[in-house]
Design a protein around this motif. Structure first.
Motif, mmCIF file in Angstrom:
data_model
loop_
_atom_site.group_PDB
_atom_site.id
_atom_site.type_symbol
_atom_site.label_atom_id
_atom_site.label_comp_id
_atom_site.label_asym_id
_atom_site.label_seq_id
_atom_site.Cartn_x
_atom_site.Cartn_y
_atom_site.Cartn_z
ATOM 1 N N ALA A 106 0.835 -1.207 0.000
ATOM 2 C CA ALA A 106 0.000 0.000 0.000
ATOM 3 C C ALA A 106 0.864 1.250 0.000
ATOM 4 N N ASP A 222 1.123 -2.080 -11.002
ATOM 5 C CA ASP A 222 1.187 -2.626 -9.650
ATOM 6 C C ASP A 222 1.568 -4.100 -9.766
ATOM 7 N N LYS A 251 5.133 -7.592 -1.405
ATOM 8 C CA LYS A 251 4.937 -9.024 -1.140
ATOM 9 C C LYS A 251 6.229 -9.848 -1.152
HETATM 10 C C1 LIG Z 1 -1.262 -7.195 -1.581
HETATM 11 C C2 LIG Z 1 -1.389 -6.164 -2.631
HETATM 12 C C3 LIG Z 1 -1.310 -4.793 -2.332
HETATM 13 C C4 LIG Z 1 -1.198 -4.266 -0.914
HETATM 14 O O1 LIG Z 1 -0.040 -4.677 -0.282
HETATM 15 P P1 LIG Z 1 0.082 -4.523 1.325
HETATM 16 O O2 LIG Z 1 1.500 -4.910 1.590
HETATM 17 O O3 LIG Z 1 -0.930 -5.431 1.923
HETATM 18 O O4 LIG Z 1 -0.197 -3.113 1.647
HETATM 19 C C5 LIG Z 1 -1.383 -3.895 -3.379
HETATM 20 N N1 LIG Z 1 -1.507 -4.317 -4.652
HETATM 21 C C6 LIG Z 1 -1.576 -5.626 -4.977
HETATM 22 C C7 LIG Z 1 -1.681 -6.021 -6.406
HETATM 23 C C8 LIG Z 1 -1.530 -6.579 -3.978
HETATM 24 O O5 LIG Z 1 -1.648 -7.878 -4.295
#
Ligand SMILES: *Cc1c(COP(=O)(O)O)cnc(C)c1O
Length: 397
Positions: A106, A222, A251
């Motif tokens: 995020a 993203d 992630k």
């Molecule tokens: C998990 C995820 C997020 C958010 O990540 P966090 O570390 O939980 O804030 C944003 N974009 C995508 C595509 C995700 O899979």
């Protein structure tokens, strides 16, 4: 503490935002985790695409332990070799010039949105609109949940920040109709994760890039879930001939140590000056040492190629299960080790049965079973998962 005691303590003291599975995990090794009663689970969720080297990978454990004994944190007021190393590697693997390191997905997206807004305003004060896709997921901060075009995540948090517009995913005509000189950026997942493992047409991103060029808008990808080798290339956008302006990752980047990052072209990044963005923890030497190790193991062990090979083996096996259980499975879709199985009914029961049978997976968008295991698994692990799923489906039918 017993399992029941932990669950009772959580119920009393933890904010009730998670619909947790009734299991208390204790430790892990490779693609397996163990609960407090010693029961073993094959982990094909991997902390939601996070533990890409599996659990307790010796090189990651050694790197984090060594760094913890040296320097866990210092402010971004000072340089560290670990952070400079990570910035260089992320720039090289993404083909983008500049990097900012944050603590989560995020936050990476939040930074990317801020950078895009600032860049848009250098062109025109009203160039502020950011277009995102329906069924997207970009995070839980106010700006990123506004970018997340799913009402269920937004409900209750109004008023939301302005300037976001939503378009159907994988629909280039709808996107073109929405774009104008006011469009600052188009922000997309190359494969939607939380939205149900949705894979767009092969030429979709390429056409989005062309529209962005036509309207002078930035393309933000993203790759928080699809990146870090998961789909068979370091980044999912590398399957096509597409060059984004900004890419976000998180992630898998730290193999479980919290870290996120966004990368941008030199041209875009130069609108940032000292003080324009920042973070206390982001890019600290502990997290960067973890990420540097993950990136070096990824390259040395050729894990993107392994993800592609084991992923297609797994998809074949899942398609065989689809043929065997046509009343339960309607579609198998995946790239590398980012795999979704669309069911004909909600999947929670199957996920619970897999848990009881010794495998961790989850269900996204209500009826899509999701498999995002560590990237260093073998076909034997895939077989083990397929056998468990086969048994569970047989009992579900
Ligand atoms: C998990 C995820 C997020 C958010 O990540 P966090 O570390 O939980 O804030 C944003 N974009 C995508 C595509 C995700 O899979």
């Amino acid at each position: 503490m017993t399992k029941d005691q932990v669950i009772a303590r959580d119920a009393q003291y933890y904010m009730p935002v998670f619909a947790r599975y009734k299991v208390v995990l204790s430790h892990g090794a490779g693609p397996y985790v163990y609960d407090v009663d010693g029961k073993r689970y094959l982990d094909f969720l991997a902390g939601i695409a996070v533990n890409i080297l599996g659990h307790a990978h010796p090189k990651l454990v050694a790197a984090v332990s060594a760094q913890a004994g040296k320097l866990i944190h210092c402010s971004n007021l000072y340089y560290t070799a670990e952070q400079a190393q990570l910035a260089q590697t992320l720039a090289e693997v993404s083909g983008l010039g500049k990097v900012f390191v944050a603590n989560s997905g995020a936050e990476a997206n939040e930074g990317a949105i801020k950078l895009a807004r600032k860049y848009g305003k250098t062109i025109h004060p009203e160039k502020i609109e950011i277009i995102t896709a329906e069924h997207s997921f970009h995070g839980r901060t106010l700006a990123t949940l506004t970018a997340t075009a799913q009402p269920k995540y937004q409900h209750g948090y109004e008023p939301l920040p302005g300037g976001f517009r939503y378009v159907e995913y994988n629909n280039i005509d709808a996107l073109e109709a929405m774009m104008s000189e006011k469009t600052c950026a188009v922000m997309l997942e190359p494969i939607q994760g939380e939205g149900g493992v949705n894979i767009p047409a092969d030429d979709y991103l390429h056409k989005v890039r062309q529209l962005c060029d036509k309207y002078g808008a930035l393309l933000i990808l993203d790759e928080i879930q699809s990146g870090m080798g998961r789909t068979g290339k370091m980044f999912a956008f590398q399957h096509g001939n597409v060059k984004p302006d900004i890419v976000t990752v998180a992630k898998g980047l730290g193999g479980g140590v919290p870290i996120g990052a966004f990368m941008a072209t030199d041209q875009v990044a130069k609108v940032f000056s000292p003080g324009d963005h920042g973070t206390t923890f982001g890019g600290n030497p502990l997290a960067c040492a973890a990420a540097n190790t993950v990136l070096s193991v990824l390259a040395a062990e050729n894990l993107p190629a392994n993800a592609e090979a084991v992923g297609s083996y797994m998809v074949n096996g899942l398609n065989a299960l689809k043929a065997k259980y046509p009343a339960l499975i309607s579609e198998v879709r995946g790239k590398g080790l980012m795999i979704g199985v669309k069911l004909t009914k909600p999947g929670r029961e199957i996920v619970d049965s897999c848990l009881a049978a010794g495998a961790l997976i989850n269900c996204t968008n209500t009826d899509v079973l999701r498999f995002v295991p560590p990237l260093n698994i073998t076909n034997q692990h895939a077989d083990e998962m397929l056998a468990i799923l086969d048994r569970v489906l047989a009992e579900t039918e």
